[in-house]
Structure formats: structure tokens, C-alpha cells
Design a protein around this motif. Structure first.
Motif, PDB file in Angstrom:
ATOM      1  N   VAL A  36       0.901  -1.200   0.017  1.00  0.00           N
ATOM      2  CA  VAL A  36       0.007   0.032   0.149  1.00  0.00           C
ATOM      3  C   VAL A  36       0.731   1.280  -0.104  1.00  0.00           C
ATOM      4  O   VAL A  36       1.673   1.340   0.817  1.00  0.00           O
ATOM      5  N   PRO A  37       0.594   2.034  -1.043  1.00  0.00           N
ATOM      6  CA  PRO A  37       1.485   3.322  -1.096  1.00  0.00           C
ATOM      7  C   PRO A  37       1.385   4.198   0.167  1.00  0.00           C
ATOM      8  O   PRO A  37       0.374   4.136   0.882  1.00  0.00           O
ATOM      9  N   GLY A  38       2.649   4.691   0.850  1.00  0.00           N
ATOM     10  CA  GLY A  38       2.502   5.390   1.996  1.00  0.00           C
ATOM     11  C   GLY A  38       1.733   6.676   1.688  1.00  0.00           C
ATOM     12  O   GLY A  38       1.363   7.547   2.834  1.00  0.00           O
ATOM     13  N   SER A  39       1.713   7.108   0.550  1.00  0.00           N
ATOM     14  CA  SER A  39       1.190   8.686   0.270  1.00  0.00           C
ATOM     15  C   SER A  39      -0.521   8.418   0.410  1.00  0.00           C
ATOM     16  O   SER A  39      -1.022   9.510   0.441  1.00  0.00           O
ATOM     17  N   VAL A  40      -1.010   7.122   0.294  1.00  0.00           N
ATOM     18  CA  VAL A  40      -2.473   6.950   0.350  1.00  0.00           C
ATOM     19  C   VAL A  40      -2.916   6.686   1.570  1.00  0.00           C
ATOM     20  O   VAL A  40      -3.950   6.828   1.987  1.00  0.00           O
ATOM     21  N   PHE A  41      -2.241   5.646   2.204  1.00  0.00           N
ATOM     22  CA  PHE A  41      -2.615   5.093   3.498  1.00  0.00           C
ATOM     23  C   PHE A  41      -1.663   5.571   4.553  1.00  0.00           C
ATOM     24  O   PHE A  41      -0.460   5.722   4.263  1.00  0.00           O
ATOM     25  N   PRO A  42      -2.068   5.694   5.869  1.00  0.00           N
ATOM     26  CA  PRO A  42      -1.315   5.898   6.922  1.00  0.00           C
ATOM     27  C   PRO A  42      -0.532   4.761   7.073  1.00  0.00           C
ATOM     28  O   PRO A  42      -0.524   3.403   6.741  1.00  0.00           O
ATOM     29  N   ALA A  43       0.808   5.046   7.743  1.00  0.00           N
ATOM     30  CA  ALA A  43       1.760   4.035   8.181  1.00  0.00           C
ATOM     31  C   ALA A  43       1.181   2.940   8.964  1.00  0.00           C
ATOM     32  O   ALA A  43       1.635   1.487   9.076  1.00  0.00           O
ATOM     33  N   THR A  44       0.060   2.894   9.715  1.00  0.00           N
ATOM     34  CA  THR A  44      -0.360   1.807  10.368  1.00  0.00           C
ATOM     35  C   THR A  44      -1.164   0.999   9.637  1.00  0.00           C
ATOM     36  O   THR A  44      -1.521  -0.367  10.077  1.00  0.00           O
ATOM     37  N   ALA A  45      -1.308   1.222   8.266  1.00  0.00           N
ATOM     38  CA  ALA A  45      -2.075   0.273   7.371  1.00  0.00           C
ATOM     39  C   ALA A  45      -0.980  -1.016   7.272  1.00  0.00           C
ATOM     40  O   ALA A  45      -1.408  -2.110   6.907  1.00  0.00           O
ATOM     41  N   TYR A  46       0.395  -0.674   7.544  1.00  0.00           N
ATOM     42  CA  TYR A  46       1.270  -1.703   7.406  1.00  0.00           C
ATOM     43  C   TYR A  46       1.412  -2.714   8.531  1.00  0.00           C
ATOM     44  O   TYR A  46       1.815  -3.682   8.421  1.00  0.00           O
ATOM     45  N   ASP A  47       0.564  -2.313   9.656  1.00  0.00           N
ATOM     46  CA  ASP A  47       0.455  -3.378  10.571  1.00  0.00           C
ATOM     47  C   ASP A  47      -0.623  -4.375  10.336  1.00  0.00           C
ATOM     48  O   ASP A  47      -0.761  -5.364  11.242  1.00  0.00           O
ATOM     49  N   PRO A  49      -2.299  -7.354   9.210  1.00  0.00           N
ATOM     50  CA  PRO A  49      -1.599  -8.899   8.706  1.00  0.00           C
ATOM     51  C   PRO A  49      -1.682  -9.354   7.419  1.00  0.00           C
ATOM     52  O   PRO A  49      -0.970  -9.885   6.907  1.00  0.00           O
ATOM     53  N   ASP A  50      -2.917  -9.098   6.740  1.00  0.00           N
ATOM     54  CA  ASP A  50      -3.348  -9.079   5.572  1.00  0.00           C
ATOM     55  C   ASP A  50      -2.460  -8.554   4.424  1.00  0.00           C
ATOM     56  O   ASP A  50      -1.800  -9.041   3.390  1.00  0.00           O
ATOM     57  N   VAL A  51      -2.283  -7.302   4.910  1.00  0.00           N
ATOM     58  CA  VAL A  51      -1.248  -6.314   3.972  1.00  0.00           C
ATOM     59  C   VAL A  51       0.266  -6.988   4.167  1.00  0.00           C
ATOM     60  O   VAL A  51       1.030  -7.058   3.352  1.00  0.00           O
ATOM     61  N   GLN A  52       0.802  -7.348   5.433  1.00  0.00           N
ATOM     62  CA  GLN A  52       1.994  -7.612   5.900  1.00  0.00           C
ATOM     63  C   GLN A  52       2.247  -8.999   4.951  1.00  0.00           C
ATOM     64  O   GLN A  52       3.390  -9.514   4.602  1.00  0.00           O
ATOM     65  N   ALA A  53       1.337  -9.684   4.902  1.00  0.00           N
ATOM     66  CA  ALA A  53       1.589 -11.259   4.287  1.00  0.00           C
ATOM     67  C   ALA A  53       2.340 -11.261   2.836  1.00  0.00           C
ATOM     68  O   ALA A  53       2.842 -12.132   2.403  1.00  0.00           O
ATOM     69  N   LYS A  54       2.185  -9.997   2.363  1.00  0.00           N
ATOM     70  CA  LYS A  54       2.857  -9.825   0.953  1.00  0.00           C
ATOM     71  C   LYS A  54       4.138  -9.463   0.741  1.00  0.00           C
ATOM     72  O   LYS A  54       4.670  -9.627  -0.170  1.00  0.00           O
ATOM     73  N   PHE A  55       4.486  -9.070   2.089  1.00  0.00           N
ATOM     74  CA  PHE A  55       6.094  -8.687   2.022  1.00  0.00           C
ATOM     75  C   PHE A  55       6.997  -8.914   3.336  1.00  0.00           C
ATOM     76  O   PHE A  55       8.141  -8.642   3.253  1.00  0.00           O
ATOM     77  N   VAL A  56       6.193  -9.555   4.372  1.00  0.00           N
ATOM     78  CA  VAL A  56       6.943  -9.677   5.456  1.00  0.00           C
ATOM     79  C   VAL A  56       7.017 -11.148   5.581  1.00  0.00           C
ATOM     80  O   VAL A  56       6.299 -12.143   5.654  1.00  0.00           O
ATOM     81  N   ASP A  57       8.350 -11.705   5.855  1.00  0.00           N
ATOM     82  CA  ASP A  57       8.723 -13.167   6.371  1.00  0.00           C
ATOM     83  C   ASP A  57       8.717 -13.315   7.879  1.00  0.00           C
ATOM     84  O   ASP A  57       9.204 -12.371   8.416  1.00  0.00           O
ATOM     85  N   SER A  58       8.180 -14.377   8.278  1.00  0.00           N
ATOM     86  CA  SER A  58       8.511 -14.925   9.788  1.00  0.00           C
ATOM     87  C   SER A  58       8.970 -16.066   9.865  1.00  0.00           C
ATOM     88  O   SER A  58       9.081 -16.965   9.131  1.00  0.00           O
ATOM     89  N   ASN A  59       9.722 -16.152  11.233  1.00  0.00           N
ATOM     90  CA  ASN A  59      10.306 -17.359  11.560  1.00  0.00           C
ATOM     91  C   ASN A  59       9.823 -17.870  12.834  1.00  0.00           C
ATOM     92  O   ASN A  59       9.168 -17.379  13.550  1.00  0.00           O
ATOM     93  N   ASP A  60      10.469 -19.204  13.105  1.00  0.00           N
ATOM     94  CA  ASP A  60       9.830 -19.946  14.429  1.00  0.00           C
ATOM     95  C   ASP A  60      10.304 -19.299  15.569  1.00  0.00           C
ATOM     96  O   ASP A  60       9.959 -19.586  16.697  1.00  0.00           O
ATOM     97  N   TYR A 127      13.816  10.619   6.201  1.00  0.00           N
ATOM     98  CA  TYR A 127      13.730   9.759   5.277  1.00  0.00           C
ATOM     99  C   TYR A 127      12.384   9.161   5.140  1.00  0.00           C
ATOM    100  O   TYR A 127      11.700   9.206   6.226  1.00  0.00           O
ATOM    101  N   ARG A 128      11.984   8.479   3.869  1.00  0.00           N
ATOM    102  CA  ARG A 128      10.830   7.739   3.742  1.00  0.00           C
ATOM    103  C   ARG A 128      10.878   6.476   3.331  1.00  0.00           C
ATOM    104  O   ARG A 128      11.839   6.216   2.472  1.00  0.00           O
ATOM    105  N   ALA A 129      10.432   5.488   3.911  1.00  0.00           N
ATOM    106  CA  ALA A 129      10.455   4.138   3.838  1.00  0.00           C
ATOM    107  C   ALA A 129       9.281   3.392   3.572  1.00  0.00           C
ATOM    108  O   ALA A 129       8.258   3.638   4.140  1.00  0.00           O
ATOM    109  N   LEU A 130       9.329   2.307   2.439  1.00  0.00           N
ATOM    110  CA  LEU A 130       8.153   1.687   2.231  1.00  0.00           C
ATOM    111  C   LEU A 130       8.646   0.212   2.011  1.00  0.00           C
ATOM    112  O   LEU A 130       9.973  -0.080   1.576  1.00  0.00           O
ATOM    113  N   PRO A 131       7.932  -0.598   2.281  1.00  0.00           N
ATOM    114  CA  PRO A 131       8.180  -2.030   1.990  1.00  0.00           C
ATOM    115  C   PRO A 131       8.618  -2.319   0.567  1.00  0.00           C
ATOM    116  O   PRO A 131       7.751  -1.704  -0.417  1.00  0.00           O
ATOM    117  N   PHE A 132       9.777  -2.925   0.222  1.00  0.00           N
ATOM    118  CA  PHE A 132      10.100  -3.128  -1.222  1.00  0.00           C
ATOM    119  C   PHE A 132       9.110  -3.679  -2.097  1.00  0.00           C
ATOM    120  O   PHE A 132       8.661  -4.649  -1.847  1.00  0.00           O
TER     121      PHE A 132
END
Length: 788
Positions: A36-47, A49-60, A127-132
């Protein structure tokens, strides 16, 4: 309308009488599945789980990992600052920022800190950061390039006018120009320079204010001071009507600095082109079969294991899978470097991002979109690029101290020349501030490593660990496994020697029936030879070395010679160095099946290249000694050992290391894990363990052995280029600073030298991309087979 093209299309729809299309449309077309582009949605949108599933990896271990693209990085000090602040954040396990790629690798505990809080912390330091996402990254790059080109254009246009005025004033001094004209030209120059300083040079001032606000000294600080002093001194001289003005010098080094940063930006994107091409090869949409048997367009990111997907000719496969229906050919050149189309039939594996060439096929998804081979390659490469050698870390720390020293030197030199009554003292101060280039030192190692990692990725080698590139040039010994490394690791049934009246078909049917549930390579070879229905088996029992069971009322045993001797009264002996499977029943031998494993076609070429490079080769295998001896004789390997356990291999490797040798180990990544993990550099074959779990420093994607000497060559070239970069960076600053302090370097030459210094380092690193693969990749020896 966003452009005339959209207007023309819309007008064509209306002119054709299809205007009700927009009224009848029930939904917008599916678009790219991007974070989700940061310019459209607030940073809290990245919290979410459905959004994070596209770019976040988790481990045991309960940690999450994400790759971020960071906008606003201008020098290595920026990367250091972001790393430093992130590592201070509670809950952040680790953080690495690569200046060359503007990418950040981040690991954190989600129960301690949220991703939105991390992104906000990056924003608070400027600086401005977004999930790659490759599309977002390319969009940022395009905007950055457009801004650079616009500022360069404005500076160039106004700078030419300033140069003409400066030339007129220079010649006018020798030909009696009156004071009125000189004052007019000075004020005209001031008005022409204002847009250059207020707009074109603004990125330098923003960067300097951000660095000072964060209590760090980045490269923008001395540059901005130089610009500010030169412009401010010129304004004062214009206002008072006395002293020299440097408007044309300000224009020139703004033009040169902007041009250098633009070229450096283009070079950085060139250095990561291979990985971005892999990212962009992944399709956005897929046709998935629903429960009714119809085909629904879905986002490729929504595919899960077991889905059936239809792929048309000319389209890329949206996920890793196997062909379930149809036959075609696939182009996997972007992943493996092999441009020849590969035939794909029912049961063949296909890779996400490769292209379907001939016919429409159905594939069954074996890995989700985010866990595909391409995604794993990108993650592993990002991890390798994030690694910073010790010297690079030292250079980053030294850069701020170096800039502080330069500021003191500039102040001291300015006071010295001013007290001597030299009217050009201001030019000396500006030259010292502008000519310094700690960035060249900070870029020397990362630029070369980034270029090397991406060059290797384009040649079917994925560096998983950044330490591999440091150790590769020192390798003097290579330990090779046999099965799955020098050979293809895929056994096939050769000659069947009958010891009874049973026909070959009956022997194969019984053998395949006994092995129908076994995953052993011998069992797979037998089942591949007998691809017809098998018989039911009762009282089946699997043991080390063999299988027993009752088929059609008779108990049979099948296995190697040791298993047969221990379970029956027979004592079979394999002729020569052959690997065999024996079938027995009721105390007698029914048949012997000879098993063969093909030597990889490029094994001999690879070994010759290693010997030419001065690498000692040792063959260590768990197979029986006669089979290992036969392979060693065929390939000309003098040092070999057979019948080795993983512990034996580990002991040999440690003995070599105690002797002072630097050892690389090559294996299939399964039972070779202890042996691989202890090596100085470990290389795993792609056909072995899964890429995400392989315990190795490097992975061969295409199983092409000729990539091993190519990796060694690139490793040695990388070391050489790093040395060249460091020598240049140190030598340049040692020569440039004293020359500027002595007043021997005018401001425009200082800007040119500073710009050229960073560009030379980056361009030297990019030579790795321009080199063609070594001759080791060209010859292709004929196929051969050896027993066992």
C-alpha cells in the motif's frame, strides 16, 4: 485525463457508441498487487496482517523480516544514520542499509514494536521508507532521475549565462571596463545565481540540515558550507562593490555535483538490474480454476499450494509448480542463465518468472507466490548485499571524523590566508570544503560487493552470505561430493541380470511393487523403469539398505549386498565397481539390477578450470570405494576417498584447515550439512535442499558446475577492484586536500575532482558487469556414464 493517450482512447470508445461501458462496469480492472503506497494510506496500514503477508517473512523464533526501499539517501553517512537509529529502537533485532541499492533489511519482534512505528522513526530523521516492491522502487528512481535532470538543466542554462558574464568581466578588467558596467554585471549574475542556489542546490542544503539535526556529519555538510560561503561572499562583494564574486563557480560545481549524483544514481540502478529484472518477471495476475471448473483471474500473490493455474504461451509462470496437463517449452534464462528453451511435460517442474513459450499448460502450484524460487533468490541476495565487511564498517565510522577534520582544516586555511592579506582566501576555503570526498572511501567496498553479488546472480550463482565474497579469493582447496554434485544424483536402472526363470517384466513389476512407497533414490529409479500398475504388498518392512514384503503369496527381499547377506542365506557380490540392487526369495537370487548415475556434462571442464586456477581438488563421497575410484579415474582426480560418513568428511575438512588451507566445500545440501557448515565457503547444488533451508554460503541455481570457477574468478576480481577503489580513494584525498589548502585548486576544479572521485569508484565496480564469462563456461564435453 492523465495524458492525451487516455483522452484519445476514451474518445474512441464514445465515438463508437460504447459510452455505456462506464455505466455498466461493475468494478475496476485488477491492478498490480503492490504494498500500500504510504502517500495514500497511513503507516498503521502496514500493521494489518493481510497487508504484511505480501512482503513480511516470519520465522519460528518469533521475529519478522522485511525489505524496505528508503527514499532520500544521498551518501553513505545517511545509510549509517538510519542503521544506527533503527538498532537503537527497542524490539529491532537487526538492521542493515545498503547505500548502493537504497534498500534496508530489517528484523524485529512484532510483540515489542510495530512496523508502522519503525517506518515512522525513519521518517522522523528525514527519510521515507516503504516495503520493497520493484514497481515502487522503479517509480522512486524515475522521479529521482526526473528531478536530477530538471535541476541539471536549469543549472546548465543559467550557468552558461553566468560564464559568459564572468568572461566579459574577466576581459573587461584588462580593457578598462567602467565601474557601472561591472556593477551591472555583478547584480545580473546575482539574480541568475539565485534560482541555482534556491532550487537546484536545495537537495544539498536539505541533506546538510537533516544531518546536523541528527548530530551527524554527512557529505552534504561540507558541500553546503562551500556553496553557502561562496554565494554569501559573492553577495557581500556585490552589495559592497568590493572583492571577488564566484557566481559562475557556484553554478559550475552545482552542475558538476548534480551531474555526478545523477550518474551515480544510474550506476546504482545498473548494478542491481539483474535482481530487479527477476522481481519484475513475476506476473501480476493468474488464471486459477475454481470449484466449478471455470477460470477466475486472481492476483498472483493470492495463489496457494495445490491451486491449478492455466498459463498461456508468452506469459510468465506465476508460481513454482509442476505441469499437470499439457506440454510446452519454458525459457528460464533470467533465472538460470541458460537461453535454450527447456521442454516441460506432465510432471515437470516450472519456476515462477520463467516464460511459457509453445502451448497453453495447466500447472499445480507447489509454492506460494511469496515463497517461489525467485522470491527466495531475491531475499537471499538482499541478505548478502546487506553484509558489510569490517573495512567498510570502519570506513563508515571514519567518514564523519574525516569530515570534521576537513571543516577544521578549511577554517585554519581560511584564517591563514586571510591574515596574510590574500584576497582569494574565500576561494581556498570553498575549494577545501568541496574537494573532499569521504564517500569514495565509504563506497569502495560496498559498490564492488553489490556489483559482484548481482553479477553472480545473473550467472546462476546466488550468494547467501556476504562473507563468501570475502573468502572466495583465498580458496586454495575444494572438497567435492560425488552423488548429486559431480554426478546428476539421479540413478537409473541399467542392465538386469536374471538368475532365475522370471522374465524381466516380472522382475521389474515385483521390484517396483516392493518399492512403491519408498522415497529412496534406488526405489525411484526402479519405479521410473517400471511405469505400469504394481501389485499389492503385505507385511512390508523398510530397513537400511533394503525392503522386504509379500507379493502374490511369496516373500521377497530387495536391497544392496549387505542387506541381502544379513537377511538371507545368499552372499551376492557386485562385479567391479557397480552399484546393484538384488532381488531374492526363498533363499535364492532372482535377479541383479545394475544402477548407474550420469556424470554431469560440465564436470571435466570445471575440474580443469579449478586446476588452472591453482585449486587443489579432493573427492569425498559416501559411496563405496570402487564406484568413487571409477569416477575419480574418469575425471582425473588424484585425491579421492570413498565410504565416508558425514563425520568423516568433517574430520578431513578440519584437518585441512588446521594445515592452513582455505577450503571450499560443494555438496547437495542434505546429508552434507555438517561438512558444508564448517567450510570456509560452502556451495550447495540447487537440486539438493530447499533454497530457504540450505546451510551454505552460495547456491547454484542451474546446477551448472562451470559456475563454480566463474564464481571464484569473480571473487578474485572483486578483491582486486576493492583494492583499487581503496587505493584511489585514499590517494585522491591525500593529494587533493593539501593542494586545495595551498590555494592551487580553484573552486570549479574542486567540484570536478570531488564528483570524479565518487564516479571513478562506482564505474570501477561496474566493470564486473561488463566482463564476459570465462572460457570455462564454453566447452561442453560429451555425456558419459559411470557405475554407481
Amino acid at each position: 485525463m492523465c495524458c492525451h493517450g487516455c483522452q484519445a482512447v476514451a474518445q474512441a470508445i464514445l465515438d463508437a457508441g460504447h459510452g455505456d461501458f462506464y455505466e455498466r462496469r461493475t468494478a475496476r480492472p485488477l491492478a498490480r498487487a503492490e504494498p500500500v503506497p504510504g502517500s495514500v494510506f497511513p503507516a498503521t496500514a502496514y500493521d494489518n496482517p493481510d497487508v504484511q503477508a505480501k512482503f513480511v517473512d516470519s520465522n519460528d523464533e518469533g521475529t519478522c523480516r522485511v525489505s524496505l526501499v528508503v527514499d532520500g539517501i544521498t551518501c553513505s553517512a545517511c545509510a549509517w544514520l538510519i542503521e544506527h537509529r533503527l538498532r537503537e529502537t527497542p524490539g529491532v533485532v537487526d538492521a542493515y542499509v545498503n547505500y548502493n541499492t537504497h534498500r534496508a533489511e530489517l528484523a524485529w519482534h512484532p510483540e515489542q514494536v510495530r512496523l508502522s512505528e519503525i517506518l515512522q522513526r525513519i521518517r522522523t530523521i528525514g527519510y521515507r521508507a516503504l516495503p520493497f516492491d520493484p514497481a515502487i522502487h522503479q517509480d522512486i528512481a524515475r522521479r529521482e532521475n526526473r528531478a536530477f535532470l530538471l535541476r541539471i538543466g536549469v543549472t546548465g542554462a543559467l550557468g552558461m549565462q553566468l560564464m559568459m558574464i564572468a568572461t566579459a568581466m574577466y576581459f573587461g578588467d584588462g580593457h578598462g571596463m567602467d565601474a557601472g558596467h561591472r556593477e551591472l554585471f555583478r547584480w545580473l549574475s546575482l539574480f541568475l545565481a539565485i534560482p541555482i542556489v534556491a532550487y537546484c542546490a536545495m537537495p544539498f542544503f536539505h541533506g546538510a540540515l537533516r544531518d546536523l539535526g541528527n548530530r551527524t556529519l554527512g557529505m552534504d555538510v561540507p558541500v553546503s558550507l562551500g556553496l553557502g560561503i561562496a554565494f554569501g561572499g559573492s553577495v557581500w562583494a556585490t552589495w559592497t562593490g568590493s572583492g571577488s564574486v564566484y557566481y559562475e563557480s557556484v553554478a559550475m560545481f552545482v552542475f558538476l555535483l548534480l551531474g555526478a549524483r545523477y550518474l551515480e544514481s544510474r550506476a546504482r540502478h545498473r548494478s542491481i538490474a539483474t535482481i530487479e529484472a527477476m522481481s519484475l518477471s513475476m506476473p501480476d495476475l493468474a488464471e486459477r480454476r475454481n470449484d466449478r471448473g471455470d477460470w477466475d483471474p486472481v492476483l498472483a500473490s493470492e495463489l496457494v499450494t495445490g491451486d491449478i493455474v492455466r498459463v498461456q504461451p508468452g506469459c510468465a509462470f506465476p508460481a513454482d509448480g509442476t505441469v499437470s496437463e499439457g506440454a510446452t517449452a519454458a525459457n528460464e534464462s533470467l533465472l538460470t542463465g541458460e537461453s535454450t528453451p527447456i521442454e516441460k511435460t506432465s510432471g515437470s517442474a516450472v519456476l515462477a518468472g520463467s516464460t511459457n513459450i509453445d502451448q497453453p499448460v495447466l500447472i499445480q502450484v507447489s509454492r506460494s507466490h511469496g515463497n517461489s524460487t525467485v522470491s527466495q533468490i531475491i531475499r537471499l541476495t538482499d541478505r548478502a548485499q546487506a553484509y558489510k565487511p569490517r573495512f567498510a564498517l570502519l570506513a563508515d565510522r571514519a567518514a564523519a571524523w574525516f569530515i570534521g577534520g576537513v571543516l577544521l582544516l578549511a577554517a585554519g586555511a581560511g584564517i591563514y590566508w586571510y591574515t596574510r592579506g590574500d584576497p582569494e582566501w574565500l576561494a581556498v576555503v570553498v575549494s577545501i570544503l568541496v574537494i573532499t570526498c569521504p564517500c569514495a572511501l565509504s563506497l569502495a567496498t560496498p559498490a564492488a560487493l553489490t556489483a559482484a553479488v548481482n553479477t553472480l546472480a545473473g550467472r546462476s550463482v546466488v550468494p547467501v552470505s556476504g562473507t563468501a565474497l570475502e573468502s572466495l579469493p583465498r580458496i586454495d582447496t575444494m572438497m567435492l561430493d560425488k552423488t548429486g554434485t559431480l554426478t546428476e544424483g539421479r540413478l537409473s536402472v541399467g542392465e538386469i541380470v536374471r538368475h532365475s526363470d522370471a522374465t524381466e517384466e516380472e522382475i521389474l513389476r515385483i521390484a517396483a511393487s516392493l518399492n512403491q512407497s519408498s522415497g529412496h533414490p534406488v526405489a525411484r529409479a526402479i519405479r521410473e523403469r517400471w511405469d505400469q500398475p504394481v501389485l499389492p504388498v503385505s507385511e512390508g518392512h523398510h530397513e537400511a539398505g533394503g525392503v522386504s514384503g509379500v507379493v502374490a503369496g511369496t516373500r521377497y527381499y530387495i536391497g544392496n549386498a549387505t542387506y541381502i547377506r544379513n537377511r538371507t542365506r545368499n552372499s551376492p557380490e557386485a562385479p567391479g565397481a557397480r552399484t546393484c540392487a538384488w532381488l531374492t526369495t526363498r533363499g535364492r537370487i532372482v535377479a541383479r539390477m545394475d544402477l548407474r548415475d550420469r556424470v554431469r556434462p560440465d564436470a571435466r571442464t570445471m575440474l580443469e578450470s579449478l586446476r588452472e586456477a591453482g585449486i587443489q581438488v579432493r573427492l569425498c563421497s559416501g559411496d563405496h570405494s570402487e564406484a568413487v575410484r571409477a569416477l575419480a579415474r574418469q575425471l582425473g582426480i588424484a585425491d579421492w576417498q570413498g565410504g565416508m560418513t558425514p563425520g568423516d568428511k568433517l574430520e578431513v575438512l578440519r584437518t585441512l584447515q588446521e594445515q592452513g588451507r582455505v577450503v571450499a566445500a560443494v555438496g547437495d545440501g542434505s546429508n552434507d550439512a555438517p561438512f558444508l557448515s564448517a567450510a570456509d565457503v560452502s556451495i550447495a547444488m540447487a537440486g539438493g535442499a530447499d533454497l530457504a533451508r540450505v546451510n551454505a554460503d552460495m547456491v547454484l541455481i542451474s546446477d551448472a558446475l562451470d559456475a563454480i570457477p566463474e564464481a571464484l574468478r569473480i571473487g578474485r576480481r572483486t578483491k582486486s577492484i576493492i583494492r583499487q577503489n581503496i587505493t584511489w580513494a585514499i590517494g585522491y584525498n591525500l593529494l587533493a586536500l593539501p593542494a586545495a589548502a595551498m590555494g592551487a585548486v580553484p573552486p570549479w576544479a574542486a567540484a570536478l575532482g570531488m564528483s570524479a572521485s565518487s564516479l571513478i569508484v562506482v564505474a570501477n565496480a561496474l566493470r564486473l558487469h561488463l566482463e564476459t564469462p570465462s572460457e570455462a563456461r564454453l566447452p561442453q564435453p560429451t555425456l558419459a556414464t559411470v557405475p554407481g
